[in-house]
Motif scaffolding. Structure first.
Motif, PDB file in Angstrom:
ATOM      1  N   ALA A 139       0.807  -1.214   0.000  1.00  0.00           N
ATOM      2  CA  ALA A 139       0.000   0.000   0.000  1.00  0.00           C
ATOM      3  C   ALA A 139       0.844   1.271   0.000  1.00  0.00           C
ATOM      4  O   ALA A 139       0.302   2.361  -0.221  1.00  0.00           O
ATOM      5  CB  ALA A 139      -0.926   0.004   1.218  1.00  0.00           C
ATOM      6  N   ASP A 194      -8.081  11.291   2.709  1.00  0.00           N
ATOM      7  CA  ASP A 194      -8.028   9.838   2.895  1.00  0.00           C
ATOM      8  C   ASP A 194      -6.668   9.270   2.505  1.00  0.00           C
ATOM      9  O   ASP A 194      -6.147   8.374   3.174  1.00  0.00           O
ATOM     10  CB  ASP A 194      -9.130   9.170   2.063  1.00  0.00           C
ATOM     11  N   ALA A 235      -4.246   7.187   5.002  1.00  0.00           N
ATOM     12  CA  ALA A 235      -3.833   5.821   4.668  1.00  0.00           C
ATOM     13  C   ALA A 235      -2.315   5.700   4.648  1.00  0.00           C
ATOM     14  O   ALA A 235      -1.755   4.710   5.152  1.00  0.00           O
ATOM     15  CB  ALA A 235      -4.417   5.419   3.312  1.00  0.00           C
ATOM     16  N   THR A 236      -1.630   6.704   4.109  1.00  0.00           N
ATOM     17  CA  THR A 236      -0.165   6.661   4.045  1.00  0.00           C
ATOM     18  C   THR A 236       0.449   6.788   5.439  1.00  0.00           C
ATOM     19  O   THR A 236       1.439   6.125   5.758  1.00  0.00           O
ATOM     20  CB  THR A 236       0.366   7.780   3.130  1.00  0.00           C
TER      21      THR A 236
END
Length: 559
Positions: free
Chosen positions: A184, A201, A205-206
């Motif tokens: 990811a 988002d 997420a990172t």
């Protein structure tokens, strides 16, 4: 351009087929041919895209096709792609796995086979290895996770998510989380890294990915963090976030490395303790500087190897338990050699320290050459029993990367058991009473009827046998060769002198100090400089306290 469009259409059709789309299932034969036929194409890009399409789908049909391709059982007969059954050779449908009776085994065997080059085989191997993530065998899953971490981009994310949901082992769950995070993580050139972190988002997420990597136990989490920290194209905000994640990872792993070093030092101290215990008995009893004492470790190690070889030849089913026979064999072999040396040589040299030193040095050379002649100059292999293989990895949340090898744990327990046995022997038996009496005052012990010569012989055998047990333990964590004892004789003498002659408590404390302290100092000063500094410190200590840490009590000690 038309070729590329045709390949993309084939890949899309294959995805629909393997996912079991109802629209495709209604016309199963034609989409199956359209998708899988690309594997038989002469164009490399079409074959690569078709194989990638199969690898990206997590389903029994996908695994079935991949294994058939790997085992050269995928065939094209006319417009149909089929699988040749491994046992009967009959045709099987690649999607359902059901027999296709209208295609004979002869026609299937004569069908075309796909052409795989090295790149396709590498992709095929990675795709098949990914399915091992779901294996019921923990060892297979562990190997699959380790392999997947080397090439996370070639594993289907859906398969990783499926394995993570089913995994119960805590260490494997952590490794799978790292694998998922690596998949990811945005690439270095991604536009996200050039912008400032926001509340979107993608940023959240990172940040979650960076936090997963910072808390990871797997070493594969470190390289991407380092690469990002050195990337000048990252914005100031992202560079700060990456630096924080990298610092967290390094701090946690440095702590674990310190504990690993301490544990390694404890196992080294255990071997040193068993070698020095025997030397403390013989040197304290007779005052003989036995330069052949290191070869008693070698004899014990070779006795272990011979026992293993005998069990392998005579009772291979019991090979996993050979160590229980090797322990008394190593003690007996070293004790017998020690008693022979004392009876034939040293008994005639008491009171002549220089002569006994030179004689035992010569015996050391003779023993080493004898072993070279009998067993060769090369190291011999002593395998660990299966129940000593592997490692324990406790406290991974606090100490990621901590690995306690089962063989080294066994050495620690074994050394403690030997120490307890020797203490009981010296303090609770008649022989121990005689040994302590002769050590403290030989003349008085002789006057009250103690056969000092007999005690010398038995004590020398006991000390040599204890060193042989050290060789048995050393064979489980190190190489076994003719020169292995030379690296322990000097350290053993330093332990005896530092701890106090004939003192088990001093031997224990000095062994722990030299073993653990040396291992902790080696990363900063190197092995050679560490030994020099330790030797200088011991010399300075002995100048201030010649009797060592624990002084020997008795009239001869006070004289």
């Amino acid at each position: 351009m038309s070729r590329l469009l045709r390949a993309l259409a084939c890949a899309a059709a294959l995805l629909l087929t393997l996912l079991g789309s109802p629209a495709v299932q209604a016309q199963q034969a034609q989409p199956q041919a359209a998708g899988l036929q690309a594997l038989f194409s002469g164009d490399f890009s079409e074959r690569l895209q078709a194989l990638q399409a199969v690898a990206d789908v997590t389903s029994p049909a996908s695994e079935r096709v991949l294994r058939a391709l790997d085992q050269d059982r995928l065939r094209q007969v006319g417009e149909r792609v089929l699988i040749q059954d491994a046992g009967s050779g009959a045709a099987l449908d690649p999607v359902s796995g059901q027999p296709v009776p209208e295609i004979s085994a002869e026609a299937l065997a004569a069908g075309a086979t796909p052409v795989l080059n090295n790149r396709l085989r590498q992709l095929l191997g990675a795709a098949l290895g990914a399915y091992e993530l779901l294996s019921p065998d923990v060892a297979v899953r562990r190997a699959a996770v380790s392999h997947a971490l080397q090439s996370p981009g070639e594993i289907a994310p859906g398969l990783v998510a499926q394995a993570l949901a089913a995994e119960k082992q805590s260490d494997l769950r952590g490794a799978l989380q790292v694998l998922s995070a690596l998949q990811a993580l945005p690439a270095q050139g991604d536009a996200l890294w050039q912008s400032a972190p926001d509340a979107g988002d993608a940023t959240r997420a990172t940040l979650a990915v960076l936090d997963t990597l910072a808390q990871a136990s797997a070493p594969e989490a470190l390289p991407p963090l380092r690469r990002l920290s050195q990337d000048e194209s990252l914005s100031k905000g992202w560079r700060l976030r990456v630096a924080e994640a990298l610092a967290t990872y390094q701090k946690r792993h440095e702590r674990a490395q310190w504990f690993n070093t301490v544990f390694s030092g404890l196992s080294a101290a255990s071997i040193l303790l068993m070698a020095a215990m025997g030397l403390a008995i013989t040197y304290g009893l007779m005052g003989v500087i036995n330069m052949a004492h290191g070869e008693m470790l070698m004899i014990g190690a070779y006795a272990t190897w011979l026992t293993q070889s005998a069990v392998r030849s005579l009772a291979p089913g019991w090979l996993d338990q050979y160590i229980w026979l090797a322990i008394p064999a190593s003690f007996g072999a070293a004790a017998l050699v020690g008693m022979l040396i004392e009876s034939l040589v040293l008994r005639h040299l008491y009171g002549k320290p220089v002569d006994s030193l030179l004689a035992t040095f010569g015996i050391s050379l003779i023993l080493m050459q004898t072993v070279r002649t009998l067993f060769g100059a090369q190291n011999v292999e002593v395998a660990n029993p299966s129940w000593l293989a592997g490692a324990q990895m406790p406290f991974q949340d606090w100490l990621p990367g901590l690995q306690l090898l089962n063989s080294r744990i066994a050495v620690l327990v074994f050394a403690a058991a030997v120490l307890l046995a020797v203490w009981l022997l010296l303090t609770r038996t008649r022989l121990g009473l005689f040994v302590r009496a002769v050590t403290q005052n030989r003349r008085m012990a002789s006057c009250v009827g103690v056969r000092t010569r007999r005690v010398d012989n038995l004590a020398f055998g006991l000390g040599s046998g204890i060193a042989g047990l050290g060789g048995c333990a050393l064979s489980q964590i190190s190489n076994v060769g003719p020169d292995m004892g030379q690296g322990h004789i000097i350290d053993s003498f330093m332990v005896v002198v530092l701890g106090g002659v004939g003192q088990l408590a001093g031997t224990l404390v000095a062994s722990l100090g030299l073993g653990v302290g040396g291992k902790l100092a080696e990363p900063y000063m190197g092995a050679v400089l560490t030994r020099i500094v330790v030797l200088l410190l011991i010399v300075l200590f002995i100048q201030k306290r010649p009797q060592g840490l624990f002084a020997l009590k008795g009239r001869s000690a006070e004289a």
